[in-house]
Enzyme design. Structure first.
Site, PDB file in Angstrom:
ATOM      1  N   THR A  13     -53.972 -35.961  22.932  1.00 46.05           N
ATOM      2  CA  THR A  13     -54.887 -34.861  22.626  1.00 46.05           C
ATOM      3  C   THR A  13     -54.356 -34.064  21.435  1.00 46.05           C
ATOM      4  OG1 THR A  13     -53.824 -33.318  24.183  1.00 46.05           O
ATOM      5  CG2 THR A  13     -55.593 -34.718  25.035  1.00 46.05           C
ATOM      6  N   THR A  16     -54.912 -35.063  15.410  1.00 44.29           N
ATOM      7  CA  THR A  16     -55.310 -35.281  14.024  1.00 44.29           C
ATOM      8  C   THR A  16     -54.268 -34.782  13.027  1.00 44.29           C
ATOM      9  OG1 THR A  16     -56.521 -33.182  13.939  1.00 44.29           O
ATOM     10  CG2 THR A  16     -57.763 -35.159  14.602  1.00 44.29           C
ATOM     11  N   GLY A  18     -49.998 -32.697  12.647  1.00 48.50           N
ATOM     12  CA  GLY A  18     -48.799 -32.146  13.268  1.00 48.50           C
ATOM     13  C   GLY A  18     -48.082 -33.100  14.202  1.00 48.50           C
ATOM     14  N   ILE A  19     -47.539 -32.534  15.283  1.00 46.20           N
ATOM     15  CA  ILE A  19     -46.784 -33.322  16.249  1.00 46.20           C
ATOM     16  C   ILE A  19     -47.663 -34.408  16.869  1.00 46.20           C
ATOM     17  CG2 ILE A  19     -45.574 -33.246  18.463  1.00 46.20           C
ATOM     18  CD1 ILE A  19     -44.659 -30.408  17.727  1.00 46.20           C
ATOM     19  N   GLY A  20     -48.908 -34.080  17.181  1.00 51.84           N
ATOM     20  CA  GLY A  20     -49.806 -35.052  17.780  1.00 51.84           C
ATOM     21  C   GLY A  20     -50.020 -36.266  16.893  1.00 51.84           C
ATOM     22  N   TYR A 154     -48.326 -17.316  24.858  1.00 51.44           N
ATOM     23  CA  TYR A 154     -48.002 -18.724  24.592  1.00 51.44           C
ATOM     24  C   TYR A 154     -46.883 -19.201  25.514  1.00 51.44           C
ATOM     25  CZ  TYR A 154     -46.121 -22.770  22.072  1.00 51.44           C
ATOM     26  OH  TYR A 154     -45.643 -24.017  21.732  1.00 51.44           O
TER      27      TYR A 154
END
Length: 264
Positions: A13, A16, A18-20, A154
């Site tokens: 999830t 698109t 960064g880390i993902g 957060y």
């Protein structure tokens, strides 16, 4: 060490950028078919095209949907009904005076960072358990353990993920499915660059701004630099493999030594 995920289907999830994005390409390089998720159809298509260039032999499936919404989560299920590796990476973050965080903002952070992952886990864990193999992971953060004063909302959401991961690991006990959290430390992404410049002088060159940010706001980091997304992805790919078959219910740190404790 050879990691082979050929024949496995993964969903990452918020993948698109960064880390993902690094996790998605890392899993594809290991042979997995990877669902690329984001809210915007055009952005997802663009990401898939970019990943296909980076990993020419990779198998990528565009999965455009807002997984923080119950209806969006159902549409993900419709596109990828059988997932072997679920990486709950989606998350939002930002700095704010804790006395000014509204009720709606508290709810939004919980909805996006926690409940979205819970919904998908409820959807995919039964199938993994029936097949006798699966991997569920949650991207947590050093803020889950060392809550920053400027990001309490957060930190709360990431602490909740540790409980979610441990609880679902117990639910999956004896099924062949492992469930783990990955505690990422301060990581170099586009979003974090913007965050850094919210806290230090925007006129500074990036290298100097990063050093100042780490010195002022993350002085306990033993790396004394931001972690690269690929370094987080390496842990996720390992946990997704058969090599990590005895690792479950854990909170594994890729934090650069930021958390000043032997265990989280």
């Amino acid at each position: 060490m050879r990691i082979d995920l050929t024949g496995r289907t993964a969903l990452v999830t918020g993948s698109t950028q960064g880390i993902g994005a690094s996790i998605a390409t890392g899993l594809a390089r290991a042979g997995a078919r990877v669902g690329i998720n984001g809210r915007d159809h055009a952005r997802v298509r663009t990401a898939v095209e970019r990943f296909q260039v980076e990993v020419p032999d990779g198998l990528f499936v565009p999965v455009a949907a807002d997984v923080a919404d119950a209806e969006g989560a159902e549409s993900v299920w419709d596109t990828l009904p059988d997932v072997d590796i679920l990486v709950n990476n989606l998350g939002i973050f930002g700095a704010k005076d804790p006395m000014e965080i509204t009720d709606d903002e508290w709810r939004r952070y919980f909805e996006v960072n926690v409940l979205a992952a819970v919904r998908l886990t409820r959807r995919y864990l039964p199938g993994m358990s029936e097949r006798g193999w699966g991997r569920v992971q949650y991207l947590a953060s050093d803020s889950a353990v060392v809550t920053p004063a400027e990001m309490i909302h957060y930190g709360m959401s990431k602490t909740a993920l540790l409980a979610v991961g441990r609880g679902f690991a117990k639910q999956a006990a004896g099924t062949g499915v492992t469930v783990n959290c990955v505690i990422a430390g301060p990581t170099h992404t586009e979003g974090v660059e913007n965050f850094v410049y919210e806290l230090v002088d925007r006129d500074l060159p990036w290298d100097e701004a990063q050093r100042m940010f780490m010195k002022r706001h993350r002085p306990q980091s033993l790396l004394q630099r931001l972690i690269e997304p690929e370094e987080i992805a390496n842990m996720v790919v390992y946990l997704s493999s058969g090599l990590a078959s005895a690792t479950t219910g854990g909170a594994l740190r890729v934090d650069g030594g930021y958390i000043d404790a032997i265990l989280p």
